[in-house]
Scaffold this motif. Structure first.
Motif, PDB file in Angstrom:
ATOM      1  N   TRP A 101       0.847  -1.193   0.000  1.00 59.44           N
ATOM      2  CA  TRP A 101       0.000   0.000   0.000  1.00 59.44           C
ATOM      3  C   TRP A 101       0.882   1.243   0.000  1.00 59.44           C
ATOM      4  CZ3 TRP A 101      -5.229   0.507  -0.381  1.00 59.44           C
ATOM      5  CH2 TRP A 101      -6.008  -0.633  -0.186  1.00 59.44           C
ATOM      6  N   VAL A 102       0.424   2.270  -0.695  1.00 64.74           N
ATOM      7  CA  VAL A 102       1.025   3.596  -0.566  1.00 64.74           C
ATOM      8  C   VAL A 102      -0.098   4.558  -0.213  1.00 64.74           C
ATOM      9  CG1 VAL A 102       2.989   3.177  -2.076  1.00 64.74           C
ATOM     10  CG2 VAL A 102       0.836   4.014  -3.052  1.00 64.74           C
ATOM     11  N   MET A 103       0.200   5.477   0.693  1.00 68.32           N
ATOM     12  CA  MET A 103      -0.838   6.350   1.238  1.00 68.32           C
ATOM     13  C   MET A 103      -0.271   7.754   1.419  1.00 68.32           C
ATOM     14  SD  MET A 103      -2.567   6.053   5.032  1.00 68.32           S
ATOM     15  CE  MET A 103      -3.408   7.478   5.755  1.00 68.32           C
ATOM     16  N   SER A 104      -1.118   8.753   1.217  1.00 65.75           N
ATOM     17  CA  SER A 104      -0.722  10.133   1.492  1.00 65.75           C
ATOM     18  C   SER A 104      -1.744  10.806   2.378  1.00 65.75           C
ATOM     19  CB  SER A 104      -0.573  10.921   0.186  1.00 65.75           C
ATOM     20  OG  SER A 104      -1.830  11.050  -0.469  1.00 65.75           O
ATOM     21  N   LEU A 118      -0.267   8.419  -9.416  1.00 73.84           N
ATOM     22  CA  LEU A 118      -1.621   8.975  -9.521  1.00 73.84           C
ATOM     23  C   LEU A 118      -2.125   9.003 -10.961  1.00 73.84           C
ATOM     24  CD1 LEU A 118      -1.492  12.001  -7.046  1.00 73.84           C
ATOM     25  CD2 LEU A 118      -2.106   9.617  -6.593  1.00 73.84           C
ATOM     26  N   ASP A 119      -1.279   8.675 -11.903  1.00 75.94           N
ATOM     27  CA  ASP A 119      -1.687   8.721 -13.312  1.00 75.94           C
ATOM     28  C   ASP A 119      -2.832   7.747 -13.567  1.00 75.94           C
ATOM     29  OD1 ASP A 119       0.326  10.513 -13.616  1.00 75.94           O
ATOM     30  OD2 ASP A 119       1.644   9.199 -14.786  1.00 75.94           O
ATOM     31  N   GLY A 120      -3.938   8.283 -14.069  1.00 75.93           N
ATOM     32  CA  GLY A 120      -5.100   7.453 -14.360  1.00 75.93           C
ATOM     33  C   GLY A 120      -5.858   6.996 -13.142  1.00 75.93           C
ATOM     34  N   ARG A 121      -5.528   7.526 -11.964  1.00 78.52           N
ATOM     35  CA  ARG A 121      -6.176   7.099 -10.716  1.00 78.52           C
ATOM     36  C   ARG A 121      -6.989   8.236 -10.103  1.00 78.52           C
ATOM     37  NH1 ARG A 121      -4.500   2.312  -9.009  1.00 78.52           N
ATOM     38  NH2 ARG A 121      -2.582   1.484  -9.907  1.00 78.52           N
ATOM     39  N   GLU A 143     -10.432  14.315  -7.069  1.00 78.05           N
ATOM     40  CA  GLU A 143     -11.793  14.474  -6.555  1.00 78.05           C
ATOM     41  C   GLU A 143     -11.766  15.415  -5.354  1.00 78.05           C
ATOM     42  OE1 GLU A 143     -13.874  10.852  -5.958  1.00 78.05           O
ATOM     43  OE2 GLU A 143     -13.477  10.110  -7.992  1.00 78.05           O
ATOM     44  N   PRO A 144     -12.328  16.614  -5.488  1.00 76.02           N
ATOM     45  CA  PRO A 144     -12.197  17.618  -4.424  1.00 76.02           C
ATOM     46  C   PRO A 144     -13.187  17.481  -3.291  1.00 76.02           C
ATOM     47  CG  PRO A 144     -13.354  18.548  -6.290  1.00 76.02           C
ATOM     48  CD  PRO A 144     -12.952  17.147  -6.702  1.00 76.02           C
ATOM     49  N   ASP A 145     -14.179  16.598  -3.414  1.00 76.53           N
ATOM     50  CA  ASP A 145     -15.295  16.603  -2.465  1.00 76.53           C
ATOM     51  C   ASP A 145     -15.314  15.426  -1.499  1.00 76.53           C
ATOM     52  OD1 ASP A 145     -16.206  18.889  -3.740  1.00 76.53           O
ATOM     53  OD2 ASP A 145     -17.426  17.758  -5.157  1.00 76.53           O
ATOM     54  N   TYR A 148     -11.364  10.842   1.592  1.00 71.46           N
ATOM     55  CA  TYR A 148     -10.251  10.011   1.137  1.00 71.46           C
ATOM     56  C   TYR A 148     -10.699   9.199  -0.073  1.00 71.46           C
ATOM     57  CZ  TYR A 148     -12.657   6.437   3.942  1.00 71.46           C
ATOM     58  OH  TYR A 148     -13.604   5.603   4.489  1.00 71.46           O
ATOM     59  N   VAL A 149      -9.724   8.706  -0.826  1.00 71.85           N
ATOM     60  CA  VAL A 149      -9.999   7.899  -2.015  1.00 71.85           C
ATOM     61  C   VAL A 149      -9.079   6.695  -2.008  1.00 71.85           C
ATOM     62  CG1 VAL A 149     -10.005   7.813  -4.527  1.00 71.85           C
ATOM     63  CG2 VAL A 149     -10.651   9.932  -3.379  1.00 71.85           C
ATOM     64  N   GLU A 150      -9.650   5.541  -2.217  1.00 72.76           N
ATOM     65  CA  GLU A 150      -8.861   4.324  -2.426  1.00 72.76           C
ATOM     66  C   GLU A 150      -9.009   3.912  -3.883  1.00 72.76           C
ATOM     67  OE1 GLU A 150      -9.291  -0.440  -1.684  1.00 72.76           O
ATOM     68  OE2 GLU A 150     -10.011   0.864  -0.077  1.00 72.76           O
ATOM     69  N   ASP A 151      -7.898   3.804  -4.591  1.00 72.64           N
ATOM     70  CA  ASP A 151      -7.906   3.344  -5.973  1.00 72.64           C
ATOM     71  C   ASP A 151      -6.770   2.355  -6.127  1.00 72.64           C
ATOM     72  OD1 ASP A 151      -7.735   2.973  -8.754  1.00 72.64           O
ATOM     73  OD2 ASP A 151      -8.512   4.974  -9.153  1.00 72.64           O
TER      74      ASP A 151
END
Length: 317
Positions: A101-104, A118-121, A143-145, A148-151
């Motif tokens: 996993w990589v997380m920010s 992040l390309d294409g994610r 996605e600004p709204d 968090y996002v998991e892709d």
């Protein structure tokens, strides 16, 4: 299985976001049934102080070599959005390729972008930085709204406390809801928050710079509970409906209906924050009519429910 967690220190590192990762992954809670994490804080130059954005320095005991076998590499925020150590970027790519996993947290997303992850994610960052992130990495789907996002195995979070939401989400996904709930109770935070970033964005009262419609807008803001269709607004402006609609879009960038709806939702937000009025009464006073209509427009504009928004933002009378 999530066992080894490595946190690279960026220069400068945001201390709160670093603390979030320490709190979730770096504290021994085995006596409460939480599996122990092998938690490693690392830097490009181990043993050398790294500045924080809060005016003090921290020291990493490990070098970036410990990233090689980490199950999770978690990046705290930094005001440095462009100049990242090549060894770190390569370690992130290698970790992702081997299934880690990589997380920010917050602006840590810029490091993932620099690594090409992040390309294409789908991804996110603090709402104040989403445009900058999208401009820097145009192949990313920002996605600004959301909180968090998991892709895939790339997890990005919004600003500051949203890192808690993302970290607990990852714990819940990998180790189960019971472990996540135990950590959340110790941190005195909800295991999972509702809504997204939109509810935290400061929304000013929109203004019209041109003086032709400004009096009409001010007049309408005082009468949001009344019928404010295009016909009435045009009559107040002493214009035909067609001319009024054309001039309104030219001067405000939106339609009369969208502008009025936005103003009504803004008024509803204030009533939910500052009063004990029922949701039905808030809907009536803001001109949205019914609680069902309030919920519909509130979810579309703010990204959460009126009740959830009030629970988060209710001001003490």
């Amino acid at each position: 299985m999530l066992r080894t967690v490595a946190v690279p220190l960026l220069d400068p590192t945001a201390s709160f976001e670093l603390g979030v990762l320490c709190e979730v992954f770096g504290i021994d809670r085995t006596e409460q049934g939480v599996p122990a994490f092998d938690y490693r804080v690392c830097g490009e130059h181990p043993g050398r102080p790294v500045r924080t954005t809060s005016g003090y320095a921290v020291v990493a005991d490990h070098g970036f070599d410990v990233l090689a076998d980490a199950d999770l590499i978690a990046l705290p925020a930094s005001t440095n959005h462009a100049d990242h150590p090549p060894q770190l970027l390569e370690a992130l790519r290698a970790a992702f390729d081997r299934g880690a996993w990589v997380m920010s947290v917050c602006s840590g997303a810029f490091v993932l972008g620099a690594a090409g992850l992040l390309d294409g994610r789908r991804c996110t960052t603090h709402w104040r930085l989403t445009d900058e992130l999208a401009a820097a990495y145009p192949q990313a789907v920002v996605e600004p709204d959301v909180l968090y996002v998991e892709d895939g195995r790339v997890l990005t979070s919004a600003g500051t406390a949203a890192g808690i939401d993302a970290a607990l989400h990852l714990v819940r996904r990998e180790l189960g809801s019971g472990v996540a709930a135990t950590i959340a109770r110790r941190m005195v935070v909800p295991p999972q928050r509702d809504g997204g970033q939109r509810q935290y964005v400061e929304t000013p009262v929109p203004r019209c710079d041109a003086d032709t419609l400004q009096p009409v807008l001010a007049w309408a803001v005082e009468r949001l509970h009344e019928d404010l269709g295009v016909e009435r607004l045009a009559r107040e402006a002493v214009l035909s409906q067609r001319t009024f609609a054309r001039r309104f879009r030219a001067e405000t960038g939106t339609t009369p209906h969208s502008w009025v709806t936005g103003q009504r939702v803004l008024l509803a937000r204030r009533l939910l924050e500052d009063t004990d009025l029922s949701v039905d009464e808030v809907a009536r006073r803001s001109g949205l009519g019914t609680a069902a209509m309030l919920r519909h427009h509130f979810a579309a504009v703010v990204g959460t429910t009126p009740v959830g928004y009030r629970r988060t933002f209710r001001q003490t009378a």
